[in-house]
Structure formats: structure tokens, C-alpha cells
Design an enzyme around this catalytic site. Structure first.
Site, PDB file in Angstrom:
ATOM      1  N   LYS A  10       0.689  -1.396  -0.061  1.00 46.90           N
ATOM      2  CA  LYS A  10       0.022   0.037  -0.009  1.00 46.90           C
ATOM      3  C   LYS A  10       0.861   1.298   0.083  1.00 46.90           C
ATOM      4  O   LYS A  10       0.504   2.285  -0.360  1.00 46.90           O
ATOM      5  CB  LYS A  10      -0.856   0.092   1.308  1.00 46.90           C
ATOM      6  CG  LYS A  10      -1.829  -1.194   1.266  1.00 46.90           C
ATOM      7  CD  LYS A  10      -2.655  -1.296   2.795  1.00 46.90           C
ATOM      8  CE  LYS A  10      -3.563  -2.266   2.811  1.00 46.90           C
ATOM      9  NZ  LYS A  10      -3.895  -2.250   4.166  1.00 46.90           N
ATOM     10  N   GLU A  12       8.131   2.569  -5.102  1.00 45.77           N
ATOM     11  CA  GLU A  12       8.072   1.885  -3.871  1.00 45.77           C
ATOM     12  C   GLU A  12       8.273   3.347  -2.641  1.00 45.77           C
ATOM     13  O   GLU A  12       9.079   4.083  -3.026  1.00 45.77           O
ATOM     14  CB  GLU A  12       8.921   0.993  -3.583  1.00 45.77           C
ATOM     15  CG  GLU A  12       9.263   0.625  -2.123  1.00 45.77           C
ATOM     16  CD  GLU A  12       7.981  -0.345  -1.633  1.00 45.77           C
ATOM     17  OE1 GLU A  12       7.074   0.134  -1.583  1.00 45.77           O
ATOM     18  OE2 GLU A  12       8.301  -1.110  -0.738  1.00 45.77           O
ATOM     19  N   PHE A  34      11.779   4.420  12.352  1.00 48.37           N
ATOM     20  CA  PHE A  34      10.610   4.047  11.988  1.00 48.37           C
ATOM     21  C   PHE A  34       9.928   5.498  11.717  1.00 48.37           C
ATOM     22  O   PHE A  34       9.622   6.392  12.429  1.00 48.37           O
ATOM     23  CB  PHE A  34       9.639   3.018  12.948  1.00 48.37           C
ATOM     24  CG  PHE A  34       8.527   2.562  12.129  1.00 48.37           C
ATOM     25  CD1 PHE A  34       8.696   1.549  11.561  1.00 48.37           C
ATOM     26  CD2 PHE A  34       7.267   3.247  12.413  1.00 48.37           C
ATOM     27  CE1 PHE A  34       7.658   1.032  10.699  1.00 48.37           C
ATOM     28  CE2 PHE A  34       6.136   2.912  11.724  1.00 48.37           C
ATOM     29  CZ  PHE A  34       6.251   1.796  10.960  1.00 48.37           C
ATOM     30  N   ASP A  66      14.232  -0.756   3.373  1.00 49.15           N
ATOM     31  CA  ASP A  66      14.744  -1.171   4.350  1.00 49.15           C
ATOM     32  C   ASP A  66      15.427  -2.441   4.346  1.00 49.15           C
ATOM     33  O   ASP A  66      16.873  -2.128   4.121  1.00 49.15           O
ATOM     34  CB  ASP A  66      13.651  -1.195   5.687  1.00 49.15           C
ATOM     35  CG  ASP A  66      14.232  -1.262   7.060  1.00 49.15           C
ATOM     36  OD1 ASP A  66      15.363  -1.149   7.182  1.00 49.15           O
ATOM     37  OD2 ASP A  66      13.350  -1.922   7.989  1.00 49.15           O
TER      38      ASP A  66
HETATM   39  P1  IMP Z   1      11.844  -4.187   3.847  1.00 52.18           P
HETATM   40  O1  IMP Z   1      11.209  -5.288   2.845  1.00 52.18           O
HETATM   41  O2  IMP Z   1      12.489  -4.261   5.002  1.00 52.18           O
HETATM   42  O3  IMP Z   1      12.902  -3.322   2.672  1.00 52.18           O
HETATM   43  O4  IMP Z   1      10.588  -2.964   3.963  1.00 52.18           O
HETATM   44  C1  IMP Z   1       9.874  -2.572   3.139  1.00 52.18           C
HETATM   45  C2  IMP Z   1       8.549  -2.213   3.549  1.00 52.18           C
HETATM   46  O5  IMP Z   1       8.183  -2.369   4.894  1.00 52.18           O
HETATM   47  C3  IMP Z   1       7.880  -1.155   2.948  1.00 52.18           C
HETATM   48  O6  IMP Z   1       7.316  -1.241   1.713  1.00 52.18           O
HETATM   49  C4  IMP Z   1       7.144  -0.513   3.974  1.00 52.18           C
HETATM   50  O7  IMP Z   1       5.528  -1.017   3.830  1.00 52.18           O
HETATM   51  C5  IMP Z   1       7.634  -1.053   5.276  1.00 52.18           C
HETATM   52  N1  IMP Z   1       8.561  -0.148   5.961  1.00 52.18           N
HETATM   53  C6  IMP Z   1       9.579  -0.562   6.217  1.00 52.18           C
HETATM   54  N2  IMP Z   1      10.129   0.660   6.924  1.00 52.18           N
HETATM   55  C7  IMP Z   1       9.084   1.471   7.268  1.00 52.18           C
HETATM   56  C8  IMP Z   1       9.031   2.512   7.997  1.00 52.18           C
HETATM   57  O8  IMP Z   1       9.739   3.270   8.665  1.00 52.18           O
HETATM   58  N3  IMP Z   1       7.601   3.199   8.177  1.00 52.18           N
HETATM   59  C9  IMP Z   1       6.656   2.456   7.469  1.00 52.18           C
HETATM   60  N4  IMP Z   1       6.692   1.248   6.857  1.00 52.18           N
HETATM   61  C10 IMP Z   1       7.958   0.936   6.742  1.00 52.18           C
END
Ligand code: IMP
Length: 175
Positions: free
Chosen positions: A42, A98, A151, A102
Site C-alpha cells: 500500500k 516504492e 521508523f 529497509d
Molecule cells: P523491507 O522489505 O524491509 O525493505 O521493507 C519494505 C516495506 O516495509 C515497505 O514497503 C514498508 O511498507 C515497510 N516499512 C519499512 N520501514 C518502514 C517505516 O519506517 N515505516 C513504515 N513502513 C516501513
């Protein structure tokens, strides 16, 4: 969450400027091409909706949805597809949009899925990059803002519980 518990990280004005500049760069990169833009839901919806309006190109929009099980503030790496595209991507120039990278696990999963459909090209743009959180090497072509390992939420990104996506600024909780 009380508003005086929040710290402003990136203002709506800074976001607007960064997104407009990215849109101009993408317009010259894809000049003369037809593009399929895929916001990743989303979180990518707000960034993508501003970005496509700053790109002077022939664009079609598709959507992909992803969710990952895990703790409230960090991905577990168990990514689930929650929504799939409807147009064939084979032979198309695809731009994946995107909100944040993270650990990189979500993007790695989604990029693999898109590549399996044999697009002519695939570029990934992210609004926010939390480099310190990276667990897998993932290709990101354009980043609008590098941010610390905090976060964050607002401008499409949710806080634990799924709220705050409608904030115009990007904020974090005061430490
Ligand atoms: P990753 O798979 O760890 O790279 O994270 C990607 C997904 O985690 C993103 O599409 C976000 O939906 C969520 N996400 C990661 N960090 C945050 C944050 O600080 N706030 C809100 N959503 C996050």
C-alpha cells in the site's frame, strides 16, 4: 499518538520538490517511450500519484501489492503478494515505485517476480532509503531521500496499526 510526540523529518514542501525533480529526470530517461508504472501498495500510492503527474510521458498504471509478516516495525522477510498486475509486462518498460527500502527483502521479492515476466527494462525508484537496515543487496535506481534507521510514517507510509498514511509530511516518534 499525540502530535507533540512526533518529530518532523521531511516536510511536504521538501517531498514535493524531490518528487518533481525525480519526475523530470525520469521524463528525460524514458523520452519517447511508453512506460508501465507500478506503484507497490500500500505504501507507494501517494508517492506514485504525485510522481506520475510530474512525468510528461505516455504512462499506463498497474498495481502490485505486497505485505510482510513480522514484528510491527521491521519486515520478517516472509513477503506475500496481495495484489497482482493485469497487463502483460513482457517486452514493456516497467518502473516500480516504492515508498521505502529497509531490509530490501520486499523489493528483492517483487523485482524477481517482475523479471520473471520478461519486461524490456525494469527500474526501481524509492522515496526513502534506510540503508542501515539493508539485509540483502537490492538494485535501487533512484532514491529521493536517505533517512536514518528510524521508523517513519506519513505520505503513504503507515504507523503500527495502519494509521497516519494521510499525513502530508514524513514524521517519526521523538526518541
Ligand atoms: P523491507 O522489505 O524491509 O525493505 O521493507 C519494505 C516495506 O516495509 C515497505 O514497503 C514498508 O511498507 C515497510 N516499512 C519499512 N520501514 C518502514 C517505516 O519506517 N515505516 C513504515 N513502513 C516501513
Amino acid at each position: 499518538m499525540r502530535s507533540d510526540d512526533l518529530e518532523l523529518l521531511i516536510t511536504s514542501g521538501e517531498i514535493e520538490k524531490g518528487v518533481r525533480e525525480l519526475g523530470a529526470r525520469l521524463t528525460s530517461i524514458y523520452s519517447g517511450k511508453r512506460l508501465v508504472v507500478i506503484p507497490l501498495l500500500k505504501g507507494g500510492f501517494m508517492f506514485a500519484s504525485d510522481l506520475v503527474r510530474s512525468m510528461a510521458l505516455d504512462i499506463q498504471i498497474e498495481f502490485l501489492g505486497a505485505a510482510s509478516y513480522g514484528e510491527q516495525t521491521r519486515s520478517s522477510g516472509e513477503v506475500r503478494l496481495t495484489l497482482d498486475t493485469t497487463l502483460p509486462l513482457k517486452g514493456r518498460d516497467v518502473l516500480l515505485v516504492e515508498d521505502i527500502v529497509d531490509t530490501g527483502l520486499t523489493l528483492a521479492y517483487i523485482q524477481k517476480l517482475i523479471r520473471s515476466r520478461e519486461p524490456a527494462s525494469l527500474r526501481t525508484v524509492v522515496l526513502l532509503d534506510k540503508r542501515a537496515g539493508r539485509q540483502v543487496d537490492v538494485e535501487v535506481d533512484e532514491v529521493v531521500f536517505d533517512i536514518p534507521d528510524r521508523f517513519v510514517f506519513g505520505y503513504g507510509l503507515d504507523s503500527p496499526g495502519g494509521f497516519h498514511r494521510n499525513l502530508s509530511d514524513i514524521v517519526t516518534v521523538k526518541e
